[in-house]
Motif scaffolding. Structure first.
Motif, mmCIF file in Angstrom:
data_model
loop_
_atom_site.group_PDB
_atom_site.id
_atom_site.type_symbol
_atom_site.label_atom_id
_atom_site.label_comp_id
_atom_site.label_asym_id
_atom_site.label_seq_id
_atom_site.Cartn_x
_atom_site.Cartn_y
_atom_site.Cartn_z
ATOM 1 N N LYS A 49 1.983 -6.373 7.807
ATOM 2 C CA LYS A 49 2.493 -4.997 8.069
ATOM 3 C C LYS A 49 1.762 -3.694 7.434
ATOM 4 O O LYS A 49 2.534 -2.660 7.590
ATOM 5 N N ARG A 50 0.750 -3.815 6.794
ATOM 6 C CA ARG A 50 -0.023 -2.888 6.320
ATOM 7 C C ARG A 50 0.683 -2.021 5.141
ATOM 8 O O ARG A 50 0.834 -0.995 5.472
ATOM 9 N N HIS A 51 1.372 -2.827 4.182
ATOM 10 C CA HIS A 51 2.061 -2.182 3.141
ATOM 11 C C HIS A 51 1.039 -1.361 2.328
ATOM 12 O O HIS A 51 0.114 -1.909 1.772
ATOM 13 N N THR A 52 1.546 -0.129 1.838
ATOM 14 C CA THR A 52 0.720 0.587 0.763
ATOM 15 C C THR A 52 0.985 0.067 -0.555
ATOM 16 O O THR A 52 2.113 -0.212 -1.293
ATOM 17 N N VAL A 53 -0.356 -0.218 -1.347
ATOM 18 C CA VAL A 53 -0.038 -0.873 -2.586
ATOM 19 C C VAL A 53 -0.528 0.071 -3.541
ATOM 20 O O VAL A 53 -0.515 -0.131 -5.015
ATOM 21 N N GLY A 54 -1.475 1.084 -3.211
ATOM 22 C CA GLY A 54 -1.905 2.137 -4.178
ATOM 23 C C GLY A 54 -3.129 2.863 -3.806
ATOM 24 O O GLY A 54 -3.105 3.058 -2.456
ATOM 25 N N LYS A 55 -3.759 3.311 -4.506
ATOM 26 C CA LYS A 55 -5.148 4.217 -4.164
ATOM 27 C C LYS A 55 -6.212 3.697 -4.915
ATOM 28 O O LYS A 55 -6.319 3.211 -6.018
#
Length: 56
Positions: free
Chosen positions: A34-40
């Motif tokens: 689901k393409r979860h954002t985990v950081g940069k």
């Protein structure tokens, strides 16, 4: 009467417009189905190759 010194705009000061003179750019890291954002993640600016100076 003395006027306060003002900083010139980034385009005139010779800084790279993409990284604003830092030499690094950030990209969002996404994982999973689901393409979860985990950081940069930071990396080298490809416009100025990390120098921070305007290549033009």
């Amino acid at each position: 009467m003395a006027t306060p010194d003002t900083a010139p705009p980034a385009a005139e000061s010779g800084q790279c417009p993409v990284c604003k003179g830092t030499g690094e750019v950030s990209r969002t890291v996404r994982v999973g189905r689901k393409r979860h954002t985990v950081g940069k993640q930071t990396g080298l600016c490809l416009n100025c190759l990390g120098s921070g100076q305007n290549p033009d």
